[in-house]
Design a protein around this motif. Structure first.
Motif, PDB file in Angstrom:
ATOM      1  N   THR A  44     -69.049  45.618 -36.771  1.00  0.00           N
ATOM      2  CA  THR A  44     -68.430  46.961 -36.924  1.00  0.00           C
ATOM      3  C   THR A  44     -69.402  47.917 -36.512  1.00  0.00           C
ATOM      4  O   THR A  44     -69.291  48.942 -35.882  1.00  0.00           O
ATOM      5  CB  THR A  44     -67.338  46.886 -37.712  1.00  0.00           C
ATOM      6  N   THR A  47     -71.207  48.346 -33.428  1.00  0.00           N
ATOM      7  CA  THR A  47     -70.195  48.871 -32.748  1.00  0.00           C
ATOM      8  C   THR A  47     -70.468  50.307 -32.721  1.00  0.00           C
ATOM      9  O   THR A  47     -70.606  51.151 -31.584  1.00  0.00           O
ATOM     10  CB  THR A  47     -69.059  48.262 -32.635  1.00  0.00           C
ATOM     11  N   LEU A  48     -70.134  50.642 -33.727  1.00  0.00           N
ATOM     12  CA  LEU A  48     -70.347  52.282 -34.280  1.00  0.00           C
ATOM     13  C   LEU A  48     -71.671  52.941 -33.827  1.00  0.00           C
ATOM     14  O   LEU A  48     -71.454  53.696 -32.988  1.00  0.00           O
ATOM     15  CB  LEU A  48     -70.218  52.699 -35.782  1.00  0.00           C
ATOM     16  N   ARG A  51     -71.697  53.168 -29.866  1.00  0.00           N
ATOM     17  CA  ARG A  51     -70.916  54.065 -29.404  1.00  0.00           C
ATOM     18  C   ARG A  51     -71.007  55.678 -29.829  1.00  0.00           C
ATOM     19  O   ARG A  51     -70.392  56.644 -29.648  1.00  0.00           O
ATOM     20  CB  ARG A  51     -69.588  53.809 -29.740  1.00  0.00           C
ATOM     21  N   MET A 119     -63.366  54.062 -35.211  1.00  0.00           N
ATOM     22  CA  MET A 119     -64.490  53.621 -35.909  1.00  0.00           C
ATOM     23  C   MET A 119     -64.448  53.611 -37.289  1.00  0.00           C
ATOM     24  O   MET A 119     -64.839  52.838 -38.057  1.00  0.00           O
ATOM     25  CB  MET A 119     -65.820  54.639 -35.439  1.00  0.00           C
ATOM     26  N   ASP A 122     -62.060  50.964 -38.571  1.00  0.00           N
ATOM     27  CA  ASP A 122     -62.647  49.670 -38.243  1.00  0.00           C
ATOM     28  C   ASP A 122     -63.843  49.183 -39.257  1.00  0.00           C
ATOM     29  O   ASP A 122     -63.747  48.292 -40.203  1.00  0.00           O
ATOM     30  CB  ASP A 122     -63.028  49.486 -37.044  1.00  0.00           C
TER      31      ASP A 122
END
Length: 128
Positions: A44, A47-48, A51, A119, A122
């Motif tokens: 997670t 991914t943050l 992005r 975000m 998550d």
């Protein structure tokens, strides 16, 4: 929990607890979060980081979030991650992204606010 002569009595469900009763000296250890939870947290946060540029943060804010996210990844991948440190790093990230997530940043599009909120949600869910 109530002590009723012969031992403790629980009035409701008990989960994730460690109970010592009738002992003089007790040493207990409990691992908070499973390996799977820490793997989810790392995925997670990655991914943050992937992005981060989509959020339209200032260079200073983006650098702060990147640094804290990198430290969070390092802590989560260690032999004995400190849940307190993981939560403190998350709170630092939330301090920056939270303003964006609430739409309080002028000039940030609705998409950036939604992405920031997603975000944060998550990462918080993935914390042990």
């Amino acid at each position: 929990m109530a002590d009723v002569g012969g031992g403790p009595v629980f009035h409701g469900p008990v989960s994730g607890s460690q109970i010592a009763w009738g002992n003089r000296d007790v040493v207990q250890n409990q691992r908070l979060g499973s390996e799977r939870a820490l793997d989810d947290l790392q995925a997670t946060v990655r991914t943050l980081l992937d992005r981060l540029d989509d959020l339209g943060l200032s260079p200073t804010d983006a650098a702060c979030v990147r640094t804290d996210a990198d430290e969070l990844l390092d802590e989560a991948s260690g032999d004995a991650p400190d849940p307190g440190r993981l939560h403190r790093l998350y709170e630092r990230i939330r301090a920056v992204l939270g303003v964006l997530a609430t739409g309080a940043v002028t000039g940030a599009g609705a998409g950036a606010a939604q992405l920031a909120q997603s975000m944060l949600t998550d990462v918080q869910r993935a914390l042990p």
